[in-house]
Design a protein around this motif. Structure first.
Motif, PDB file in Angstrom:
ATOM      1  N   GLN A  43       0.988  -1.021  -0.013  1.00  0.00           N
ATOM      2  CA  GLN A  43      -0.008   0.084  -0.007  1.00  0.00           C
ATOM      3  C   GLN A  43       0.791   1.227   0.155  1.00  0.00           C
ATOM      4  O   GLN A  43       0.529   2.333  -0.811  1.00  0.00           O
ATOM      5  N   ASP A  44       1.819   1.126   0.880  1.00  0.00           N
ATOM      6  CA  ASP A  44       2.697   2.537   1.208  1.00  0.00           C
ATOM      7  C   ASP A  44       4.247   2.106   0.390  1.00  0.00           C
ATOM      8  O   ASP A  44       4.951   1.769   1.246  1.00  0.00           O
ATOM      9  N   THR A  45       4.425   2.402  -0.782  1.00  0.00           N
ATOM     10  CA  THR A  45       5.719   2.072  -1.096  1.00  0.00           C
ATOM     11  C   THR A  45       6.780   2.846  -0.810  1.00  0.00           C
ATOM     12  O   THR A  45       7.782   2.358  -0.626  1.00  0.00           O
ATOM     13  N   TRP A  46       6.218   4.063  -0.472  1.00  0.00           N
ATOM     14  CA  TRP A  46       7.581   4.943   0.236  1.00  0.00           C
ATOM     15  C   TRP A  46       7.944   4.440   1.770  1.00  0.00           C
ATOM     16  O   TRP A  46       9.235   4.600   2.075  1.00  0.00           O
ATOM     17  N   LEU A  47       7.069   3.651   2.155  1.00  0.00           N
ATOM     18  CA  LEU A  47       7.443   3.206   3.443  1.00  0.00           C
ATOM     19  C   LEU A  47       8.414   1.901   3.428  1.00  0.00           C
ATOM     20  O   LEU A  47       9.452   1.598   3.978  1.00  0.00           O
ATOM     21  N   VAL A  48       8.012   0.947   2.376  1.00  0.00           N
ATOM     22  CA  VAL A  48       9.054  -0.308   1.727  1.00  0.00           C
ATOM     23  C   VAL A  48      10.090   0.270   1.550  1.00  0.00           C
ATOM     24  O   VAL A  48      11.232  -0.114   1.952  1.00  0.00           O
ATOM     25  N   GLU A  49      10.340   1.582   0.889  1.00  0.00           N
ATOM     26  CA  GLU A  49      11.753   2.252   0.428  1.00  0.00           C
ATOM     27  C   GLU A  49      12.389   2.667   1.606  1.00  0.00           C
ATOM     28  O   GLU A  49      13.762   2.441   1.654  1.00  0.00           O
ATOM     29  N   MET A  50      11.766   3.394   2.637  1.00  0.00           N
ATOM     30  CA  MET A  50      12.278   3.886   3.652  1.00  0.00           C
ATOM     31  C   MET A  50      13.004   2.749   4.677  1.00  0.00           C
ATOM     32  O   MET A  50      13.930   2.587   5.073  1.00  0.00           O
ATOM     33  N   VAL A  51      12.134   1.588   4.724  1.00  0.00           N
ATOM     34  CA  VAL A  51      12.451   0.309   5.711  1.00  0.00           C
ATOM     35  C   VAL A  51      13.887  -0.223   4.897  1.00  0.00           C
ATOM     36  O   VAL A  51      14.856  -0.589   5.500  1.00  0.00           O
ATOM     37  N   GLY A  52      13.698  -0.030   3.713  1.00  0.00           N
ATOM     38  CA  GLY A  52      14.934  -0.577   2.928  1.00  0.00           C
ATOM     39  C   GLY A  52      16.026   0.109   2.964  1.00  0.00           C
ATOM     40  O   GLY A  52      17.271  -0.383   3.081  1.00  0.00           O
ATOM     41  N   LEU A  53      15.926   1.336   2.839  1.00  0.00           N
ATOM     42  CA  LEU A  53      17.123   2.170   3.415  1.00  0.00           C
ATOM     43  C   LEU A  53      17.803   2.011   4.572  1.00  0.00           C
ATOM     44  O   LEU A  53      18.974   1.996   4.780  1.00  0.00           O
ATOM     45  N   LEU A  54      16.796   1.952   5.502  1.00  0.00           N
ATOM     46  CA  LEU A  54      17.324   1.619   6.796  1.00  0.00           C
ATOM     47  C   LEU A  54      18.055   0.292   6.958  1.00  0.00           C
ATOM     48  O   LEU A  54      19.073   0.132   7.611  1.00  0.00           O
ATOM     49  N   SER A  55      17.437  -0.642   6.460  1.00  0.00           N
ATOM     50  CA  SER A  55      18.121  -2.077   6.369  1.00  0.00           C
ATOM     51  C   SER A  55      19.546  -1.955   5.656  1.00  0.00           C
ATOM     52  O   SER A  55      20.376  -2.430   6.301  1.00  0.00           O
ATOM     53  N   ALA A  56      19.480  -1.028   4.516  1.00  0.00           N
ATOM     54  CA  ALA A  56      20.758  -1.130   3.912  1.00  0.00           C
ATOM     55  C   ALA A  56      21.940  -0.453   4.642  1.00  0.00           C
ATOM     56  O   ALA A  56      22.893  -0.708   4.694  1.00  0.00           O
ATOM     57  N   SER A  57      21.268   0.559   5.343  1.00  0.00           N
ATOM     58  CA  SER A  57      22.331   1.481   6.324  1.00  0.00           C
ATOM     59  C   SER A  57      22.799   0.627   7.546  1.00  0.00           C
ATOM     60  O   SER A  57      24.026   0.730   7.901  1.00  0.00           O
ATOM     61  N   ILE A  58      21.895  -0.247   8.089  1.00  0.00           N
ATOM     62  CA  ILE A  58      22.558  -1.217   8.945  1.00  0.00           C
ATOM     63  C   ILE A  58      23.179  -2.115   8.249  1.00  0.00           C
ATOM     64  O   ILE A  58      24.463  -2.624   9.097  1.00  0.00           O
ATOM     65  N   GLY A  59      23.150  -2.739   7.097  1.00  0.00           N
ATOM     66  CA  GLY A  59      24.021  -3.696   6.442  1.00  0.00           C
ATOM     67  C   GLY A  59      25.369  -2.882   6.293  1.00  0.00           C
ATOM     68  O   GLY A  59      26.298  -3.575   6.425  1.00  0.00           O
ATOM     69  N   LEU A  60      25.554  -1.714   6.060  1.00  0.00           N
ATOM     70  CA  LEU A  60      26.643  -1.028   5.713  1.00  0.00           C
ATOM     71  C   LEU A  60      27.542  -0.958   6.842  1.00  0.00           C
ATOM     72  O   LEU A  60      28.586  -1.144   7.028  1.00  0.00           O
ATOM     73  N   LEU A  76      22.943  -4.174  18.153  1.00  0.00           N
ATOM     74  CA  LEU A  76      22.209  -3.966  16.775  1.00  0.00           C
ATOM     75  C   LEU A  76      22.160  -5.318  16.079  1.00  0.00           C
ATOM     76  O   LEU A  76      21.103  -5.187  15.647  1.00  0.00           O
ATOM     77  N   GLY A  77      22.879  -6.066  16.037  1.00  0.00           N
ATOM     78  CA  GLY A  77      22.661  -7.528  15.334  1.00  0.00           C
ATOM     79  C   GLY A  77      21.661  -8.099  15.875  1.00  0.00           C
ATOM     80  O   GLY A  77      20.608  -8.604  15.096  1.00  0.00           O
ATOM     81  N   TYR A  78      21.696  -8.440  17.268  1.00  0.00           N
ATOM     82  CA  TYR A  78      20.379  -9.035  17.630  1.00  0.00           C
ATOM     83  C   TYR A  78      19.265  -8.140  17.462  1.00  0.00           C
ATOM     84  O   TYR A  78      18.198  -8.848  17.011  1.00  0.00           O
ATOM     85  N   ALA A  79      19.308  -7.085  18.081  1.00  0.00           N
ATOM     86  CA  ALA A  79      17.811  -6.083  17.719  1.00  0.00           C
ATOM     87  C   ALA A  79      17.450  -6.382  16.302  1.00  0.00           C
ATOM     88  O   ALA A  79      16.017  -6.393  16.334  1.00  0.00           O
ATOM     89  N   THR A  80      18.014  -6.148  15.628  1.00  0.00           N
ATOM     90  CA  THR A  80      17.567  -5.973  14.015  1.00  0.00           C
ATOM     91  C   THR A  80      17.097  -7.292  13.779  1.00  0.00           C
ATOM     92  O   THR A  80      15.927  -7.238  13.116  1.00  0.00           O
ATOM     93  N   SER A  81      17.823  -8.213  13.869  1.00  0.00           N
ATOM     94  CA  SER A  81      17.379  -9.504  13.431  1.00  0.00           C
ATOM     95  C   SER A  81      15.950 -10.091  14.071  1.00  0.00           C
ATOM     96  O   SER A  81      15.084 -10.543  13.575  1.00  0.00           O
ATOM     97  N   VAL A  82      15.992  -9.846  15.491  1.00  0.00           N
ATOM     98  CA  VAL A  82      14.725 -10.340  16.046  1.00  0.00           C
ATOM     99  C   VAL A  82      13.542  -9.218  15.566  1.00  0.00           C
ATOM    100  O   VAL A  82      12.606  -9.733  15.577  1.00  0.00           O
ATOM    101  N   SER A  83      14.023  -8.025  15.431  1.00  0.00           N
ATOM    102  CA  SER A  83      12.697  -7.256  14.862  1.00  0.00           C
ATOM    103  C   SER A  83      12.113  -7.735  13.608  1.00  0.00           C
ATOM    104  O   SER A  83      10.876  -7.802  13.420  1.00  0.00           O
ATOM    105  N   PHE A  84      13.110  -8.158  12.490  1.00  0.00           N
ATOM    106  CA  PHE A  84      12.515  -8.505  11.347  1.00  0.00           C
ATOM    107  C   PHE A  84      12.138  -9.778  11.602  1.00  0.00           C
ATOM    108  O   PHE A  84      10.838 -10.212  10.963  1.00  0.00           O
ATOM    109  N   LEU A  85      12.502 -10.750  12.268  1.00  0.00           N
ATOM    110  CA  LEU A  85      11.829 -12.252  12.665  1.00  0.00           C
ATOM    111  C   LEU A  85      10.308 -11.872  13.387  1.00  0.00           C
ATOM    112  O   LEU A  85       9.573 -12.677  12.662  1.00  0.00           O
ATOM    113  N   VAL A  86      10.199 -11.132  14.260  1.00  0.00           N
ATOM    114  CA  VAL A  86       8.965 -10.896  14.712  1.00  0.00           C
ATOM    115  C   VAL A  86       7.901 -10.339  13.927  1.00  0.00           C
ATOM    116  O   VAL A  86       6.885 -10.929  13.518  1.00  0.00           O
ATOM    117  N   MET A  87       8.381  -9.477  13.057  1.00  0.00           N
ATOM    118  CA  MET A  87       7.579  -8.881  12.086  1.00  0.00           C
ATOM    119  C   MET A  87       7.082  -9.686  11.139  1.00  0.00           C
ATOM    120  O   MET A  87       6.105  -9.971  10.750  1.00  0.00           O
TER     121      MET A  87
END
Length: 131
Positions: A43-60, A76-87
């Protein structure tokens, strides 16, 4: 010597996770149409892009820390993976997102398992883990 090998293993884990986050993070920014084809309508492609950019930032962040042999961002490693996993699990179960996200959930589980394994092994080897 074992500690050095374990640190290298942890850095390698972060290297792979970082590459995964960068690639999956920039995908919807570079080609939203193919991302939607693979993952389902949004529904909200801007939100998908924002999450994508945040994910890329964490990856960098993971990539830089790994390649420069700097302190790894464990929290950050644990928190990010747990967040994605739960969602992933929550919203696949409620049929809000496509089942393909269970693949991401499995990848996050692998990262968490590998990270935990090497941290426990490192603490055991250094005598910090008491039973």
């Amino acid at each position: 010597m074992a500690n050095r090998a374990q640190n290298k293993a942890l850095a390698t884990i972060f290297l792979f996770q970082g590459a995964y986050f960068v690639v999956t993070g920039i995908w919807p920014v570079l080609n939203m149409a193919s991302f939607i084809t693979a993952t389902g309508p949004k529904q909200d492609t801007w939100l998908v892009e924002m999450v994508g950019l945040l994910s890329a930032s964490i990856g960098l962040t993971y990539l830089v820390a790994s390649l420069r042999k700097q302190r790894l961002p464990l929290v950050l490693g644990y928190a990010t993976s747990v967040s994605f996993l739960v969602m992933d699990i929550t919203y696949v179960a409620s049929q809000v997102i496509n089942r393909i996200y269970l693949l991401d959930a499995a990848i996050q589980c692998l990262f968490l398992t590998a990270l935990t394994f090497f941290l426990i092994k490192d603490r055991s080897a250094s005598g910090k883990l008491q039973r």
